[in-house]
Design an enzyme around this catalytic site. Structure first.
Site, PDB file in Angstrom:
ATOM      1  CB  ILE A 288      -1.005  -0.015   1.188  1.00 12.35           C
ATOM      2  CG1 ILE A 288      -2.124   0.997   0.984  1.00 12.35           C
ATOM      3  CG2 ILE A 288      -0.323   0.240   2.521  1.00 12.35           C
ATOM      4  CD1 ILE A 288      -3.138   0.574  -0.037  1.00 12.35           C
TER       5      ILE A 288
ATOM      6  CB  SER B 198      10.801  -0.804   5.562  1.00 13.35           C
ATOM      7  OG  SER B 198      10.437  -2.161   5.409  1.00 13.35           O
TER       8      SER B 198
ATOM      9  CE  LYS C 240      -8.568  -0.744   5.643  1.00 16.56           C
ATOM     10  NZ  LYS C 240      -8.539  -1.833   4.611  1.00 16.56           N
TER      11      LYS C 240
ATOM     12  CG  ASP D  78      -7.409  -5.432   5.324  1.00 20.02           C
ATOM     13  OD1 ASP D  78      -6.771  -4.851   6.209  1.00 20.02           O
ATOM     14  OD2 ASP D  78      -7.268  -5.187   4.102  1.00 20.02           O
TER      15      ASP D  78
END
Lengths: 310, 310
Positions: free
Chosen positions: B16, B38, B93, B171
């Protein structure tokens, strides 16, 4: 002070209504039992009895407030109808089947200008407020909660408690959470949960939780409904000034080598609070304990265990 | 207006982040990508890359805000560290693994005087705001949501989504709830839910919900992750003035015989909102969609279905 007593309609005439609500109302001179409502159970001698919320509400200005003891799965509709009729509402714990329901009830109470009280009876156990006061300025190192009881003794034949949404062992366990969220100086959050579901039931019979407060102090919570013999409703909080223990569901506090014990006044305390809220024109609807239980069901790992028969 | 661009550190460089966040940041002249973080994935050419939140925060005043795309199970700790360092936080989200976590983050953001943005990208789909405006003065008779997609296409190899707390089919389903809670004029509450869990997974692959708004209008929600062929992300709302439909996840609105369609600007809209919140010094952390999903897991009936392998 010579205000008129608040007239209570008691709804859902099951075990908790008879064991706790009736004596608490009778023992408070600021309150009077004006009516009862139950689809199937009998009422109380000399008090108007109704079979439905519609019939009760049709009785109009014969009561001021409703105390709801019906199972959580049906509580929302009853509460919404009472609020719409301008009645104050006392919700037994848990305050609803879902968090969304309670959020809506809060909005409805505010719109109607009446009091909504989401009650947590264990917060009124004798040791809770002294424990909160003692812990307020301590460094919390860790806490342990053990809530082990025999479901056959405490919830005989209560089918709703085993249905989806009935919470299972969290029906008593939410009492522990209501205490812990009151006495600890910081919020707690769930880190991990394991739930044990009997193969023939839709609600857990046992659970094992790991939580942490916002400063990182670990809190463990061991719940089991299969405990025969001695029952355990114990909370221990280790601090920089020693360990505080609350036992017997909050009734007995031991700290600094002293034991504090007082008579059980949980429901008397709840009704005093309800009366005070109504007189002050405010609501008290903390959902923190139900939020934590929701977090458990949302994220917990599930195991199937042996079938359970009443 | 010549305010300095807001310097963003992008955390969690998965699908994403690369598909949506990088282009949205690059396309907004009020923002600049200042860093990435990351543990395992590579960064972006010419941008400082870090392997941990500690290392990123040690870079001090080289960035103003963190956009968190890491899986929800680890998001809280990263967000809390960023808020404690005085950084604004954008949460992908769902905003957390649990409601309690998000409640704590709200408190921390307020205490730190920074912005917390719980983002719901589907609310920025082209049809959503026109749908909200059209429905505002209509009588809602009923609504139907169908969210059926092929998990192998949209979440290939994403193990976390199948773990406890990973939400499974919710999800994507929470996107539908984020739209419905935005466009309907009244709150919705869960009445009943059935969840289908693959025998080898800890999250549901399908679900069937019955909800109602506070005026009693029924809302059904059909979610399935086993849909091959055409995919469905459709919402239909029947009103006294005809039926409104939102399809393709909110991108296409059909009402009054007209079709409204616009280019996909979901993440562009999210970052415009994040910038506006930061400039205004406020937060936007609505948890209503996550609250409804929590209600589903708390009260839903569970069925076991055939095993699922990626």
């Amino acid at each position: 002070m010579s205000e008129a007593p608040i007239r209570i309609a008691l709804v859902g005439m099951g075990k908790i209504a008879r064991d706790q609500h009736l004596p608490a109302i009778a023992g408070n001179p600021q309150l009077v039992l004006a009516a009862t409502m139950s689809p199937h159970s009998p009422g109380v001698d000399g008090v108007a009895a109704f079979k439905s919320m519609e019939a009760l509400l049709a009785a109009g200005d014969t009561f001021d407030a409703v105390a709801l003891c019906s199972p959580p799965q049906v509580r929302y509709g009853l509460a919404a109808a009472a609020l719409a009729a301008g009645k104050h509402v006392f919700l037994e714990k848990p305050p609803g089947a879902t968090l969304s329901e309670v959020a809506v009830l809060k909005e409805k109470a505010e719109a109607a200008g009446v009091t909504l009280f989401a009650s947590w009876h264990s917060r009124y156990a004798a040791g809770v407020e002294p424990a909160r006061a003692w812990l307020a300025d301590k460094r919390i190192d860790r806490a342990h909660i053990i809530w082990r009881e025999d479901v056959r003794v405490w919830h005989p034949g209560q089918a709703w408690i085993w249905e989806a949404g009935g919470l299972g062992v969290f029906d008593p366990g939410i009492n522990a959470l209501s205490i812990v969220t009151r006495i600890l100086p910081r919020r707690i959050m769930l880190e991990a949960a394991t739930l044990s579901f009997p193969a023939n039931r839709e609600a857990p019979i046992a659970a094992d939780l790991k939580l942490r407060d916002t400063d990182g102090a670990p809190v463990t919570f061991d719940l089991d409904w299969r405990q025969t013999g001695p029952q355990s409703w114990d909370i221990a909080v280790e601090t920089n000034a020693g360990t505080l223990t609350l036992s017997q569901g909050g009734a007995v506090l031991e700290v600094d080598g002293h034991i504090h014990r007082d008579e059980d006044r949980e429901y008397a305390g709840l009704y005093q609070q309800f009366e005070a809220l109504i007189r002050a024109g405010v609501s008290d609807a903390d959902v923190t304990p139900l939020e934590l239980v929701s977090d458990v069901f949302l994220t917990g790992r599930r195991h199937t265990v042996e079938t359970f028969e009443d």
